[in-house]
Structure formats: structure tokens, C-alpha cells
Scaffold this active site. Structure first.
Site, short mmCIF file in Angstrom:
data_model
loop_
_atom_site.label_atom_id
_atom_site.label_comp_id
_atom_site.label_asym_id
_atom_site.label_seq_id
_atom_site.Cartn_x
_atom_site.Cartn_y
_atom_site.Cartn_z
N HIS A 151 0.83 -1.21 0.00
CA HIS A 151 0.00 0.00 0.00
C HIS A 151 0.86 1.26 0.00
CE1 HIS A 151 -3.59 2.30 0.35
NE2 HIS A 151 -4.31 1.38 0.95
N ASP A 176 -10.60 -9.79 -17.15
CA ASP A 176 -10.73 -10.98 -18.01
C ASP A 176 -9.37 -11.28 -18.66
OD1 ASP A 176 -11.31 -12.94 -19.83
OD2 ASP A 176 -12.82 -11.78 -20.93
#
Length: 422
Positions: free
Chosen positions: A151, A363
Site C-alpha cells: 500500500h 478478463d
């Protein structure tokens, strides 16, 4: 107990060497105050028909040429990233169960098995990799692709953009070229480290066992909540995240009152993404907190709470219209919060939203994911909003202490508007 076995572990370097002119990536001041924890996201897929391991390895190398800081190493006590092409780590792991055993479990916690052991939300990693990927193979042929990214160099928006760009690279989209700008430090210039006291409460070390569950708010339930808020406040067009946040906070406050037999003041913090006004391809931590305090039981009622949340959000949005003014404002807020540390005791709630970021557009060439989720958060009273696979309504990943979850999940008002995923 579900068992996992590491089949391989590789370091994946960028396909094209990083130019020497880009070898140093300076952190912004929001990066500087960000947690060091590794943010963990996973996408589950039905059985692919091709050699996923080699394909993903090749495409990861290619996309890292654009996301070159992710293949570097943090230097000088988190001052900058040395973009030295050391690489990201890729693990292939065998999971000894069908994928349905994970997806159909009551608690989301079981998803932790598809992440590198002990890495999610950890503040360090033994070999220093900023990006660690795990490809998990289930007995049924299904797979899960999980990513743990520090992060310190990226927020949730950046992580999801990386995943979508990696997926598009894997699909060999002819017109696709990843676009990423690592220049957040130009909007939020870094400051001397001794000017940045810790501002987040130290609640990660609390001993209670956490558990997480996913709840679903249908579009019709959200519309009802919006009507309740709009008719009883001055808030115009309340959003689905606003009303769902208010309801979850109210249910959390009910748990607290059940525990202590008296109302406990609370502070709820939400995260705002600053893209726009910053460019959409800005990679790093380009977000900050806005919040709402409920000092009395009347203030947790939905219309009032949403109004206060909207007011705080609008204030930060107004400041963000000028990125340079925003930077100085946020720095002052950080110092102000640090000075107030310990003055007030609140029940703390943390919220973030990954809605409308296309999590189900990841995808890789074998279809959209069945589910996208995160590992169990070590912070209690944590709500993360996600779009559902079918696009109807909103999902929320809720993390509470084990004892609080038992009370929370039986709340009648919660069950009137939301239902557990399994």
C-alpha cells in the site's frame, strides 16, 4: 482443513529494462503516510482451457515494463523506490479442495488460503518484493489469481487498474497499451519524514479474533434506503454507498450498545479517490479520508448520518478542485489529527469502496471472474464495498470481531435490507 502446496516460486522481471532516467520513483506525501501493509485482492475463475501458468508469467513480465516501480525495491526508510527490475514474485500453488468449498463457505475468511501465507495486510515481506502474485489451482480445475501489493506505493484504484491492464495484456488486445503515470509526487510533494507523525490508531495489534462475511444489498433495497434518507433530510440523490454505509454503521452501533449497555460515540472514516481531478492513470496513493462523528444516539439515524457524511465529502471535494491547494490542506489535516491523537475515544469504523472500478472486467482470456474479494482485514469494524458479479445492487465485505459478528448478523434492520452471500 484446506491444504496448499507450493508448486513453483519465480521472480518475474520487466520484459523491457527500466530506463536509467526512471530508476528512482519518489513517494508522494500521501504515500509516505500510507500503511506499509500489503493490500490483498483475489479473483476466482472457472476452469481455463490453456496453460495459464506460462501465459500469466509472460504477460506479467510485459505489463511490469509499464508498472516498473512494482518490480523495484523500497529504499531509505520508505523515501523512494529503486526501480532496479529485481522483479515481482509469482507463486504457483495447488489447493486441495474444489473451488466451490471456498466460494460457498459462510465466512469469507477461507479465501485467505489463495494468498501467500502470512502476507495479506502484513507490513513486511522477507525478500522485499513490492508485488507478490499467487496462482492457485483447485482440484476442480478452477483457478484463483491473487495479488498482494504494498500500500506504500499504490491504493485500491491503482491495484485494480494494474489487474485490468495485466488481464488486457494477457488477452493480447491488439489496440491495447497500458497507460500508467507514476507522478503522484508532483501533486502531493513529499515532506521530511520527521514532519509526518503517525496518524492512524494502533488497532492492528488488538487480540480479538476477526471474521469476515459478504452481504448483498439489492438495488430495490438500496432504493428504499435512498427514499428514507431523501424524505427525511436535505440530501439530494443519496448514493448507494452512502445509504449502505449509514445502515451498517447503525447496526455496528447497536452491537456496541449491546456490549456496553450505553451508547458509544463513533468516528466513521471513508476514503475518497482524487481521480478526477487527477488523471485517471495516476498510479500511487491518490486518496484521503473524510469522516463523520456520531456523538449521540440520534446522530446514528440514517438521514442525519448521511447528511453529515455528505457534508464532509463535499468539503473535501471542494478542496480537491485545486490539487496544489489540496496538498497543503491534507498535510494540515494530517498534523491536526496527530495533535488530537488520544484526546477522544471513539468506536472507529473504516470504509472504502471499490465500486464502479470494473472489478468484474478482469478478463485474462477465459471469461470474467466468478467472484472478486479480499483477504480478511486485521482491522475490526471494516466495511469494503464491491460491485456484485451480476451488477445488481452492491456487495460489502464486513470484518468484525468474532463476538461482534454473532450479534451483528442477527440485526433485524440489517436483514431487512441486506442478505449474507451464502
Amino acid at each position: 482443513m484446506v491444504e496448499s502446496k507450493i508448486l513453483s516460486r519465480k521472480m518475474i522481471k520487466p520484459f523491457s529494462p527500466t530506463p536509467s532516467s526512471l530508476s528512482r520513483h519518489n513517494l508522494s506525501f500521501i504515500d509516505q503516510i500510507a500503511t506499509c501493509a500489503y493490500s490483498p485482492v483475489v479473483a476466482f475463475y472457472s476452469k481455463p482451457t490453456n496453460n495459464t501458468s506460462q501465459i500469466l508469467e509472460n504477460s506479467l513480465s510485459k505489463v511490469l515494463s509499464t508498472y516498473y516501480p512494482f518490480a523495484g525495491r523500497m529504499m531509505d526508510n520508505y523515501e523512494y523506490v529503486d526501480c532496479n527490475d529485481t522483479g515481482a514474485e509469482l507463486l504457483n500453488v495447488r489447493i486441495s479442495c474444489p473451488m466451490s468449498e471456498i466460494l460457498n463457505h459462510t465466512y469469507n475468511d477461507v479465501s485467505d488460503v489463495v494468498f501467500p501465507q502470512d502476507l495479506p495486510w502484513s507490513s513486511s515481506y522477507s525478500n522485499g518484493s513490492l508485488l507478490v502474485v499467487q496462482l492457485s489451482h483447485f482440484d476442480c480445475g478452477g483457478i484463483a489469481i491473487s495479488v498482494c501489493l504494498s500500500h506504500k506505493i499504490a491504493d485500491g484504484y491503482s491495484l485494480l487498474k494494474f489487474l485490468k491492464d495485466w488481464a488486457a495484456t494477457t488477452r493480447h488486445d491488439l489496440d491495447f497499451k497500458p497507460s500508467a503515470q507514476f507522478d503522484a509526487h508532483s501533486f502531493f510533494p513529499p515532506v521530511a519524514m520527521n514532519d509526518l507523525p503517525a496518524v492512524m490508531p494502533d488497532i492492528l495489534r488488538e487480540p480479538q479474533q476477526r471474521v469476515s462475511r459478504i452481504y448483498h444489498f439489492s438495488s430495490s433495497s438500496l432504493d428504499t434506503l435512498k427514499d428514507i434518507v431523501a424524505m427525511n433530510s436535505h440530501v439530494l440523490n443519496p448514493t448507494r454507498v452512502e445509504v449502505a454505509t449509514a445502515l451498517l454503521h447503525k447496526c455496528g452501533a447497536a452491537v456496541s450498545m449491546a456490549n456496553f449497555s450505553v451508547f458509544q460515540p463513533s468516528l466513521l472514516l471513508h476514503i475518497m479517490n482524487f481521480r478526477p481531478p487527477l488523471p485517471q492513470n495516476t498510479i500511487g496513493n491518490a486518496c484521503f479520508f473524510f469522516g463523520s462523528i456520531a456523538a449521540t444516539e440520534d446522530e446514528i439515524q440514517l438521514p442525519h448520518f448521511v447528511a453529515q457524511l455528505r457534508k464532509a465529502k463535499q468539503y473535501l471535494q471542494d478542496k480537491s478542485k485545486d490539487p496544489h491547494q489540496l496538498a497543503s490542506h491534507l498535510l494540515e489535516k494530517v498534523k491536526e489529527q496527530a495533535n488530537k491523537s488520544g484526546e477522544n475515544k471513539f468506536d472507529l469504523y473504516m470504509c472504502s469502496s471499490l465500486c464502479n472500478l470494473g472489478v468484474y472486467k478482469i478478463d485474462f482470456g477465459w471469461g470474467e471472474p466468478i467472484r472478486v474479494t479480499l483477504a480478511r482485514n486485521p482491522m475490526k469494524n471494516n466495511f469494503i464495498f464491491l460491485d456484485p458479479p451480476n451488477g445488481d445492487g452492491i456487495n460489502v465485505l464486513i470484518t468484525l470481531t468474532e463476538a461482534d459478528m454473532l450479534t451483528f448478523q442477527s440485526n433485524k434492520e440489517l436483514l431487512e435490507f441486506a442478505s449474507p452471500l451464502v
